[in-house]
Motif scaffolding. Structure first.
Motif, PDB file in Angstrom:
ATOM      1  N   LYS A   1      21.118  59.686  18.324  1.00 11.35           N
ATOM      2  CA  LYS A   1      20.133  58.928  17.742  1.00 11.35           C
ATOM      3  C   LYS A   1      19.845  59.183  16.459  1.00 11.35           C
ATOM      4  CE  LYS A   1      17.469  59.039  22.200  1.00 11.35           C
ATOM      5  NZ  LYS A   1      16.064  59.224  22.736  1.00 11.35           N
ATOM      6  N   GLY A   2      19.338  58.238  15.572  1.00  9.87           N
ATOM      7  CA  GLY A   2      19.164  58.505  14.170  1.00  9.87           C
ATOM      8  C   GLY A   2      18.157  59.274  14.031  1.00  9.87           C
TER       9      GLY A   2
ATOM     10  N   GLU B   1      10.999  56.850  16.622  1.00  8.22           N
ATOM     11  CA  GLU B   1      11.474  56.308  15.443  1.00  8.22           C
ATOM     12  C   GLU B   1      12.665  55.409  15.975  1.00  8.22           C
ATOM     13  OE1 GLU B   1      13.444  59.541  13.242  1.00  8.22           O
ATOM     14  OE2 GLU B   1      14.513  57.985  11.576  1.00  8.22           O
ATOM     15  N   ARG B   2      12.582  54.340  15.517  1.00  9.32           N
ATOM     16  CA  ARG B   2      13.494  53.094  15.785  1.00  9.32           C
ATOM     17  C   ARG B   2      14.670  53.300  14.716  1.00  9.32           C
ATOM     18  NH1 ARG B   2      12.768  46.759  15.614  1.00  9.32           N
ATOM     19  NH2 ARG B   2      14.262  46.043  17.383  1.00  9.32           N
ATOM     20  N   THR B   3      15.946  53.547  15.711  1.00  6.88           N
ATOM     21  CA  THR B   3      17.056  54.029  14.696  1.00  6.88           C
ATOM     22  C   THR B   3      18.025  53.135  15.274  1.00  6.88           C
ATOM     23  OG1 THR B   3      17.849  55.782  15.797  1.00  6.88           O
ATOM     24  CG2 THR B   3      15.943  56.096  14.353  1.00  6.88           C
TER      25      THR B   3
ATOM     26  N   GLU C   1      14.914  59.171   8.981  1.00 12.25           N
ATOM     27  CA  GLU C   1      13.338  58.756   8.344  1.00 12.25           C
ATOM     28  C   GLU C   1      12.326  59.476   9.077  1.00 12.25           C
ATOM     29  OE1 GLU C   1      13.508  54.257   7.602  1.00 12.25           O
ATOM     30  OE2 GLU C   1      15.006  54.714   9.361  1.00 12.25           O
TER      31      GLU C   1
ATOM     32  N   ALA D   1      17.962  52.635   7.253  1.00 14.17           N
ATOM     33  CA  ALA D   1      17.235  52.422   8.743  1.00 14.17           C
ATOM     34  C   ALA D   1      17.754  53.332   9.580  1.00 14.17           C
ATOM     35  CB  ALA D   1      17.675  51.149   9.059  1.00 14.17           C
ATOM     36  N   SER D   2      18.372  54.739   9.316  1.00 12.80           N
ATOM     37  CA  SER D   2      18.902  55.747  10.082  1.00 12.80           C
ATOM     38  C   SER D   2      19.820  55.192  11.025  1.00 12.80           C
ATOM     39  CB  SER D   2      17.525  56.327  11.044  1.00 12.80           C
ATOM     40  OG  SER D   2      16.586  56.785  10.255  1.00 12.80           O
ATOM     41  N   ARG D   3      20.933  54.632  10.408  1.00 11.39           N
ATOM     42  CA  ARG D   3      21.791  54.047  11.424  1.00 11.39           C
ATOM     43  C   ARG D   3      23.370  54.475  11.060  1.00 11.39           C
ATOM     44  NH1 ARG D   3      24.655  49.650   9.021  1.00 11.39           N
ATOM     45  NH2 ARG D   3      24.153  48.461  10.683  1.00 11.39           N
TER      46      ARG D   3
END
Lengths: 286, 768
Positions: free
Chosen positions: B721-722, B449-451, B725, B532-534
């Motif tokens: 990390k996020g 998951e890109r976060t 999502e 965006a899980s930020r």
């Protein structure tokens, strides 16, 4: 999703309610639990000019066994049936079905008679009323009539109830211990409207043969319907697994299913077959 | 005392649990009600809008009244993006059922609805384009002249050696899949309240939104007003999930009304409006073709991605967000030597698409994880082993689309999950159940998951508006309390709690002395928001930086007061310490502000700092395992067990992390089984109420087991990390794999979500 304007009346007696109904005619609508009516008004699909709220009429709030029948007054709420309201198969069937009716907050408001008057094709109470042969006691100012369930349901959301009439009571036969009742329902989520349901009642004679059979289906057509051929096929023989299966297959073929984007007709027949068999098997499992 | 990492109950919860939260509708008393009249046609020409005699005080606003108001027209400078414009209220044509066509103002929402009903809206219907196939059909009606072929985005990545990989493959696996359309369905629908301040001439817009600063910029630009005259407040927000990022036409209209009529105007969206006219997502079709060696090594992947993104392009992300995320992130956590893909966004006469938790990745993971199971079956390799052979194990790893995967635990998480799932035990139960005519299935989904990605990642997309950084202002009051002002705007993520934990550790202060201030453009620095899980990564990093700067100043002041060297001073338990000597932080704060003659030569007259953080991004990872039972007679799927092995780096607050996983998985299960927006062929929505559109209830969601791993990221300041999502990303694939496993005796293969009972029954019936 806000209601259109309406007048509100809160009669204190049955007589006062009937007088208001007579006065308002087509423009009046009885408000009991309001769990179907009020959302329908919020969507502006129903727009009665006057609501006649019967919640203050204590004489309509009862549910009692009397002379072989269970008499259910217009203010008996769904939640009341979660516990046995009468000994024997009738009370047990009602308790079994009650847990399928929406969610707890709705069950504490909505009424048995309100469901019959609303006549949603997916209503558990409507299906049971047809299966067991309920009788409706309908009042209007200066008059009263009794309507059997078979004559009650006309089409989707439509019954023989007149605009000036109040469904004051529904009664169900209190079935004897020789009857076995079954109930099975399919829905997508707990508490949703049924996609299909079956209510079954079998009377077994001393030899273990089926001496009486009633099968009603709900949620599959414009009104609850009786699967008469399927019921007849069970008569006169022991209810073996094969015979139950055959009856379920007959039930699945014997009607014209409602179709929509999410439920094709052949799928609804699949469900009727499964629910009918499960209701029958479940009723005999004890 | 370390506050970070503790399962601290959320500061936010007591008020919410007592029903004392303040949502937009709670603040709207006294405002006049706005009701939007919405198009009943998917496509058509507006001939006339005629109002009956309006009662005194009522107003009708149509597109003709909005002279000088701009259109919503976000930009993307790559991937053949065609900028298309959305009017606040249309003057000529309607483009989807539910599009606002006029606004009615009255004293109450009931009255406004009565008036709206009586308005005569004359529209000449035109042929609508509803589905992906409709949009692509040669000769199809064109929604926007700027976008020929109804293609708004057409992105391609093509490695020259991709064909060669297929030429030498031992096995090629090829299939199509489809994802139904969804609505994020936040508990609170959209809501806005615009109020004119007579003293200053400013407008305050209170709105249920995720990006208050962005909304302010967007509206000020559309209306041509001074941005400084607009304050945007996001009060308590009852969920967003991406839906509330977008600049919707309803909000500028409210501000326009407040300016024009110098009053207060509110619009509280009802559920029907939210279901048909807010923003949809996930309507995609993918065609995949993958090359494998006989030993299971993935050699190459081709993907053709089509997304139905509706009538307009959402601001600021654009409708490219779905197809382009699929394009960039299809390789997932796997080693992929070569890749060729095309991704298109197609305009149709349906509700516009916007980001929804996970954006494209639930569909991508569905595709990739079905691919792994299909390939495993085709090659006769155990699915866990096949994944293990292809997962990235060396970091940093650069994907074929140029993304850098930082340190993660792809194989370890898979192994932990496989072990916890007791696959051999399950297989025995599955076999026994099948003998009884019951169908159990187990499905895995591995994903990353890109976060927490900042400016460079968004800039690489070629966005006209590039989000990314976050700014945090921190200050200690004269009484020694700390205020943390953040540009991010949480709406359920618990950032007030998490950020206070982070700052507390840096300042040696109890978190109860720290207030996190957010969601108000007058009181917070410019920032982007929560999406965006930020939040934890970027706002968290900026908070840590800001707190460190404040700590430095506190130590410097303490050193003077304690007559020690600043390096010798530590902050803990609400005091500054130099050896045995200490001074309470409250005393330092008082002296800096009020006895500045002692200290002002060091740092001036206050204890305020600011910090910015803009990381490149980090990938969290997880493995989901679903165990299901499928009723072969009805097609009903019951989720018996759901297990998540989650690795989101250093956990700032595991309680909140668990909550994120629970919520995401619930939405993912619903994505797999229940929720689908349906349109009739004429473009009329068929799922306009919660009787037809089916979010899950507690009864449909099993207990969710979570195992945390903590591979700290070198790419983020906090090591976190996020993970916001991930629950939604992995669950649909795990469920689809589990159903396919359960129905293996029938040869059923799930290639369409949601896997509704009717669809599953049709698959079984056709298979027999």
């Amino acid at each position: 999703m806000k209601c259109p304007p309406f007048d509100y009346h809160a009669p204190r007696s049955q007589a006062e309610a009937l007088a208001l109904l007579a006065r308002h005619g087509e423009e009046g609508k009885i408000l009991a639990g309001g769990q179907s009516l009020v959302p329908t008004m919020a969507f502006r699909l129903a727009r009665p000019a006057s609501l006649i709220d019967i919640n203050r009429i204590a004489e309509l709030d009862y549910c009692r066994a009397e002379a072989g029948r269970l008499r259910i007054g217009a203010l008996a709420r769904h939640a009341r049936f979660e516990r046995l309201v009468a000994p024997g198969p009738t009370g047990a069937l009602l308790a079994r079905a009650a847990e399928h009716i929406a969610h707890a907050p709705i069950r504490t408001r909505g009424t048995f008679c309100g469901s019959l008057a609303h006549a949603d094709p997916a209503s558990e109470w409507c299906c049971i009323a047809l299966a067991l042969g309920a009788e409706m006691r309908v009042l209007r100012e200066g008059g009263e009539r009794l309507v059997p369930a078979a004559d009650w349901f006309q089409s989707v959301f439509t019954t023989t109830l007149g605009h000036d009439e109040l469904l004051a009571e529904a009664s169900l036969p209190l079935l004897g211990p020789d009857w076995r009742c079954g109930f099975a329902e399919f829905n997508r989520r707990a508490g949703d409207f049924a996609v299909a349901m079956a209510v079954t009642a079998l009377r077994l004679d001393a030899a273990g043969h089926v001496a009486g059979a009633r099968i009603a289906l709900g949620g599959v057509a414009g009104t609850p319907i009786l699967a008469e051929a399927a019921a007849a096929a069970l008569l006169g023989a022991p209810p073996t697994s094969d015979r139950l299966r055959a009856a379920a297959a007959l039930a699945a073929e014997g009607f014209e299913p409602t179709e929509d984007a999410q439920v094709p007709a052949d799928y609804r027949r699949d469900l009727v077959r499964a629910m009918t068999r499960r209701a029958l098997e479940g009723s005999l499992a004890t | 005392m370390n506050w970070t990492g503790r399962r601290l109950p959320r500061t936010e919860d007591p008020a919410l649990l007592r029903g004392e939260g303040a949502f937009t509708a709670d603040l709207a008393a006294g405002a006049r009600a706005v009701r939007f009249l919405r198009s009943p046609f998917a496509a058509g020409r507006i001939l006339s809008i005629t109002a009956p005699d309006l009662p005194p005080g009522a107003l009708l606003v149509t597109g003709a009244d909005l002279e000088g108001v701009g259109t919503i027209r976000p930009e993307l400078f790559r991937f053949n993006y065609r900028a298309i414009a959305q009017p606040v209220l249309p003057r000529e044509r309607v483009h989807f059922v539910g599009q606002p066509v006029a606004a009615v103002v009255a004293a109450t929402p009931e009255e406004a609805e009565d008036i709206a009903e009586a308005i005569l809206l004359e529209i000449e219907p035109e042929e609508p384009v509803v589905t992906i196939d409709d949009a692509l059909r040669p000769g199809a009606p064109i929604l926007h002249a700027e976008a020929p072929g109804n293609t708004v985005v057409d992105g391609t990545i093509r490695h020259p050696d991709c064909q060669a990989a297929f030429a030498r493959a031992d096995r090629i696996v090829e299939f199509s899949l489809r994802s139904g359309r969804q609505n994020a369905t936040p508990m609170e629908a959209r809501a806005g309240l615009a109020a004119y301040d007579r003293a200053t001439g400013r407008i305050r817009l209170t709105a249920s939104c995720q990006m208050p600063h962005m909304l302010r910029t967007g509206i000020a630009t559309l209306l041509g007003m001074a941005e400084a005259d607009l304050q945007v407040v996001a009060p308590d927000v009852g969920g967003g999930f991406g839906q509330k990022m977008a600049l919707f036409p309803e909000y500028p209209l409210l501000v326009w009304l407040a300016r024009r009529h110098r009053g207060s105007f509110c619009w509280i969206e009802d559920r029907n409006e939210n279901l048909i006219a807010s923003a949809h997502s996930r309507e995609q079709r993918h065609h995949l073709r993958a090359a494998f060696a006989a030993d299971g090594t993935l050699l190459g992947l081709e993907a053709d991605i089509l997304a139905n993104t509706g009538a307009f392009s959402c601001y600021p992300t654009t409708c490219g967000v779905e197809p382009l995320m699929a394009l960039a992130e299809y390789p997932g956590p796997y080693r992929l030597p070569t890749y060729a893909a095309r991704a298109r966004a197609l305009a149709t006469h349906t509700c516009p698409a916007a980001p929804y938790r996970g954006v494209s990745r639930p569909v991508v993971t569905f595709g990739l994880e079905r691919l792994m199971d299909r390939a495993a079956a085709a090659l006769g390799i155990d699915p866990v082993e096949l994944r293990r052979r292809n997962l990235v194990t060396e970091f940093p790893h650069v994907t074929p689309t140029g993304l850098t995967l930082d340190q993660a635990s792809y194989v370890e998480a898979l192994d932990r999950a496989a072990e916890a799932a007791d696959i051999p035990g399950f297989r025995a139960r599955q076999a026994a159940a099948r003998r009884d005519g019951r169908y159990l299935g187990l499905g895995l989904a591995v994903f990353n998951e890109r976060t927490g990605y900042g400016t460079p990642a968004f800039a690489a997309r070629g966005m006209g508006i590039v989000p990314g950084y976050e700014v945090v202002d921190i200050a200690m009051t004269p009484a020694g309390d700390v205020e943390v002002r953040i540009g991010a705007s949480p709406h359920g993520q618990g950032l007030r709690t998490t950020l206070a934990q982070l700052a507390a550790d840096r300042l040696g202060l109890d978190p109860s002395r720290i207030r996190v201030i957010h969601g108000d453009t007058d009181r917070t620095p410019y920032g982007w928001g929560s999406f965006a899980s930020r939040g934890a990564v970027i706002a968290g990093g900026a908070t840590q930086l800001a707190a460190d700067k404040l700590a430095t100043r506190l130590r410097r002041a303490a050193a003077r007061l304690l007559q020690a060297e600043p390096e010798a001073v530590t902050l803990r338990d609400g005091a500054a310490w130099a050896g045995e000597a200490s001074i309470p932080l409250t005393e330092i704060a008082r002296r800096v502000h009020q006895r500045s003659e002692q200290l002002s030569d060091l740092d001036g007259f206050n204890l305020a700092e600011t910090a910015q953080y803009d990381p490149g991004g980090t990938f969290s990872n997880a493995c989901h395992v679903a165990e299901v039972e499928v009723d072969a007679e009805t097609g009903h799927v019951r989720v018996l067990r759901f297990l998540v092995v989650e690795d989101a780096g250093r956990l700032l607050n595991p309680l909140i992390a668990d909550g994120q996983v629970h919520g995401g998985v619930a939405q993912g299960i619903a994505n797999a089984l229940l929720e689908e927006v349906l349109y009739a062929a004429d473009g009329n929505p068929l799922t306009g109420s919660l009787a037809d559109y089916l979010p899950p209830s507690a009864a449909e969601i099993p207990l969710i087991e979570i195992i945390h791993m903590e591979t700290e990221s070198p790419e983020t300041l906090t090591g976190a990390k996020g993970l916001g999502e991930g629950g939604a990303i992995g669950a649909p694939a795990a469920i689809a794999n589990a159903i396919s496993d359960a129905l293996a005796p029938f040869g059923v293969d799930i290639a369409e979500l949601p896997a509704t009972p009717a669809r599953i029954r049709a698959l079984i019936r056709n298979a027999r």
